[in-house]
Design a protein around this motif. Structure first.
Motif, PDB file in Angstrom:
ATOM      1  N   TYR A  31       0.869  -1.189   0.000  1.00 31.95           N
ATOM      2  CA  TYR A  31       0.000   0.000   0.000  1.00 31.95           C
ATOM      3  C   TYR A  31       0.905   1.238   0.000  1.00 31.95           C
ATOM      4  CZ  TYR A  31      -2.971  -3.827   1.458  1.00 31.95           C
ATOM      5  OH  TYR A  31      -3.605  -5.036   1.531  1.00 31.95           O
ATOM      6  N   ASP A  32       0.629   2.191   0.902  1.00 34.42           N
ATOM      7  CA  ASP A  32       1.491   3.375   0.964  1.00 34.42           C
ATOM      8  C   ASP A  32       2.508   3.237   2.096  1.00 34.42           C
ATOM      9  OD1 ASP A  32      -0.369   3.437   2.972  1.00 34.42           O
ATOM     10  OD2 ASP A  32      -0.703   5.602   2.881  1.00 34.42           O
ATOM     11  N   LEU A  33       2.777   2.004   2.503  1.00 39.11           N
ATOM     12  CA  LEU A  33       3.709   1.772   3.608  1.00 39.11           C
ATOM     13  C   LEU A  33       5.057   1.314   3.063  1.00 39.11           C
ATOM     14  CD1 LEU A  33       1.270  -0.318   5.822  1.00 39.11           C
ATOM     15  CD2 LEU A  33       1.973   2.057   6.243  1.00 39.11           C
ATOM     16  N   LYS A  34       6.104   2.033   3.424  1.00 39.35           N
ATOM     17  CA  LYS A  34       7.444   1.594   3.040  1.00 39.35           C
ATOM     18  C   LYS A  34       8.149   1.100   4.295  1.00 39.35           C
ATOM     19  CE  LYS A  34      11.543   2.770   0.382  1.00 39.35           C
ATOM     20  NZ  LYS A  34      11.403   1.841  -0.724  1.00 39.35           N
ATOM     21  N   ALA A  53      19.078  -4.372  15.291  1.00 36.98           N
ATOM     22  CA  ALA A  53      18.293  -4.202  14.056  1.00 36.98           C
ATOM     23  C   ALA A  53      17.213  -3.149  14.252  1.00 36.98           C
ATOM     24  CB  ALA A  53      17.652  -5.526  13.653  1.00 36.98           C
ATOM     25  N   LEU A  54      16.702  -2.656  13.128  1.00 37.78           N
ATOM     26  CA  LEU A  54      15.556  -1.742  13.151  1.00 37.78           C
ATOM     27  C   LEU A  54      14.584  -2.121  12.048  1.00 37.78           C
ATOM     28  CD1 LEU A  54      18.213   0.427  13.641  1.00 37.78           C
ATOM     29  CD2 LEU A  54      16.253   1.894  13.954  1.00 37.78           C
ATOM     30  N   ASP A  55      13.304  -2.018  12.339  1.00 40.23           N
ATOM     31  CA  ASP A  55      12.262  -2.063  11.313  1.00 40.23           C
ATOM     32  C   ASP A  55      11.614  -0.686  11.311  1.00 40.23           C
ATOM     33  OD1 ASP A  55      12.725  -4.723  10.816  1.00 40.23           O
ATOM     34  OD2 ASP A  55      11.030  -5.456  11.990  1.00 40.23           O
ATOM     35  N   CYS A  56      11.680   0.003  10.181  1.00 37.55           N
ATOM     36  CA  CYS A  56      11.176   1.381  10.126  1.00 37.55           C
ATOM     37  C   CYS A  56      10.040   1.452   9.101  1.00 37.55           C
ATOM     38  CB  CYS A  56      12.291   2.333   9.707  1.00 37.55           C
ATOM     39  SG  CYS A  56      13.767   2.184  10.752  1.00 37.55           S
ATOM     40  N   VAL A  57       8.875   1.842   9.565  1.00 39.48           N
ATOM     41  CA  VAL A  57       7.710   1.954   8.684  1.00 39.48           C
ATOM     42  C   VAL A  57       7.473   3.440   8.410  1.00 39.48           C
ATOM     43  CG1 VAL A  57       5.230   1.506   8.432  1.00 39.48           C
ATOM     44  CG2 VAL A  57       6.689  -0.161   9.611  1.00 39.48           C
ATOM     45  N   ASN A  58       7.593   3.815   7.159  1.00 36.58           N
ATOM     46  CA  ASN A  58       7.462   5.235   6.785  1.00 36.58           C
ATOM     47  C   ASN A  58       8.268   6.110   7.752  1.00 36.58           C
ATOM     48  OD1 ASN A  58       5.777   4.515   4.707  1.00 36.58           O
ATOM     49  ND2 ASN A  58       3.875   5.086   5.739  1.00 36.58           N
ATOM     50  N   ALA A  59       9.478   5.683   8.038  1.00 36.47           N
ATOM     51  CA  ALA A  59      10.326   6.400   9.007  1.00 36.47           C
ATOM     52  C   ALA A  59      11.763   6.362   8.504  1.00 36.47           C
ATOM     53  CB  ALA A  59      10.203   5.746  10.384  1.00 36.47           C
ATOM     54  N   VAL A  60      11.965   7.059   7.405  1.00 39.49           N
ATOM     55  CA  VAL A  60      13.257   6.949   6.722  1.00 39.49           C
ATOM     56  C   VAL A  60      14.412   7.531   7.547  1.00 39.49           C
ATOM     57  CG1 VAL A  60      12.998   9.057   5.348  1.00 39.49           C
ATOM     58  CG2 VAL A  60      14.342   7.161   4.456  1.00 39.49           C
TER      59      VAL A  60
END
Ligand code: FAD
Length: 412
Positions: free
Chosen positions: A332-335, A371-378
């Protein structure tokens, strides 16, 4: 018999990068690249994203324009599948052709794991690994309303997201108790499950399927339903299977290379066979970002960086593989952008509110960032890299506060 100073097997991400890096490093010998697909190297990630969605043409996902390979004197030997390696004669066999090599770089990736249940071979049951797979799916979409996606990993989830754009009714079946279970913490899994459900997907976890029901069609068997283990029948026009890959290592293992789930390589991407390297999805290596665990990594980053490592070694440089892993997924619009490997984490810290659809999860092992998981958080993704690289132990109070940029978070 043709001879190449460096012969690359597999014209995918790793193979392409190996050839590019050789020429960038000033390698003047002959380079051949044998690939069983008929296309020159292309990017695979868009197959479940922009290419599938019709937002990028095939020409726009080529890793380099076709002319590039000729200009760099990289001979593309496409549409040929290597089925034998003779490490003593330094010759590979592809069909009835033989090709000699000075150094061999094995870059064959993997093939989609297939279902073993009845009906799995029906003509409208598809994996997504190659351009052909996606073209076949796209060719049938206009007559397809109901799609069952099997597997809640990245590929299944991305494909499901694209299918909703096309207005298809999608059921997604995940056998484990949450999606992305192998790669992410529960908070991230639940976030994505909620997103997909909000987009209308009937997403089911702990879903045990029994078989695929088929009927005879003009062109062979056609799936009509997925039958669940409890007897429920899910009517379907198409099944898309995303349940992982099996590394393509057969000829190399048969030739005596050490390996099991992949070909074993050392820190220079050397296999146990003389003058043979293996890189990318098919290469099992010890990764320091996973505490030294032996693993295969299925990512563009790993394919490219391992290819560079093998080339550096061929060029006489002592540069062991030590690249920080990163990955991305678009739904969707989630990176989603990930940095590091979360394997073995014992704690997570949430930065931001998932309800805003912009947040990060920081994974820690014994108090150190892994580690990091970044959702719409560049910004977190970019600034978190240094913390993953150094295994930083950070001040918890500050780490939890998304108003404090990651690069300014103090050490504990
Ligand atoms: P590949 O790119 O698969 O190339 C291997 C090539 O070798 C293939 O062309 C294959 O057909 C060929 N081959 C195999 N056996 C033989 C043989 N015996 N003889 C000749 N040729 C052979 N990674 C990310 O980092 N981010 C993403 O968002 C992402 N999304 C993805 C989405 C999809 C749909 C897929 C399929 C993968 C995705 N990946 C993603 C993973 C990434 O594409 C792979 O990690 C990467 O392609 C690995 O590169 P490789 O060169 O090892 O293998």
């Amino acid at each position: 018999m043709s001879f190449y100073d460096v012969l690359i097997i597999g014209a995918g991400h790793a193979g392409a990068q190996a050839a590019i890096s050789l020429r960038q490093a000033g390698f003047e010998g002959t380079i051949g690249m044998i690939g069983d697909e008929t296309e020159p190297p292309y990017e695979r990630p868009p197959l479940s994203k922009e290419y599938f969605a019709g937002e990028r043409t095939f020409e726009r996902i080529l890793i380099r324009p076709l002319a590039f390979w000729g200009e760099r004197k990289v001979e593309l030997l496409l549409g040929r599948r290597v089925n034998g390696v003779d490490p003593l004669r330094k010759v590979v066999t592809a069909g009835d052709g033989e090709f000699g090599y000075g150094k061999l770089i094995w870059c064959t990736g993997g093939s989609p794991r297939t279902l073993t249940c009845n009906g799995a071979a029906a003509g409208n049951v598809h994996g997504i690994r190659r351009r052909d797979d996606v073209d076949a799916i796209m060719g049938k979409l206009s007559g397809t309303n109901h799609v069952t996606v099997i597997g809640g990993g990245y590929i299944g989830l991305e494909a499901a997201a694209v299918l909703t754009k096309f207005g298809k009714t999608v059921v997604l079946l995940e056998a484990l108790d949450r999606v992305l279970a192998r790669v992410a913490c529960e908070d991230l899994s639940r976030f994505y499950e909620a997103e997909h459900r909000a987009h209308g997907i009937d997403l089911r976890t702990s879903a045990k399927m029994g078989c695929i029901e088929v009927v005879d069609a003009l062109d062979g068997k056609r799936a009509t339903a997925v039958r669940m283990a409890d007897g429920e029948r899910i009517a379907t026009d198409m099944v898309i299977v995303g349940i992982g890959i099996v590394p393509e290592t057969g000829p190399l293992i048969a030739a005596g290379a050490a390996g099991g789930n992949g070909v074993d390589v050392d820190e220079y991407c050397r296999t146990s066979l003389s003058d043979i390297y293996a890189v990318g999805d098919c290469a099992t290596h010890s990764n320091r970002f996973a505490g030294g665990a032996h693993m295969r990594i299925e990512s563009v980053q790993n394919a490219n960086d391992q290819a560079k490592t093998a080339v550096a070694h061929i060029m006489g440089k002592d540069e062991p593989y030590d690249a920080v892993p990163w990955f991305w997924s678009n739904q969707y619009d989630l990176k989603l952008q990930t940095m590091g490997l979360s394997i073995g984490f014992d704690q997570t810290v949430l930065r931001g509110d998932p309800a805003t659809r912009s947040f990060s999860i920081v994974y820690l092992r014994r108090g150190k960032v892994i580690a990091l998981d970044c959702v719409n958080a560049v910004k977190d993704y970019v600034q978190g890299r240094a913390h993953v690289l150094s295994g930083a132990a950070l001040d918890f109070g500050q780490l939890r506060d998304p108003a404090i940029p990651l690069k300014e978070v103090k050490m504990a």
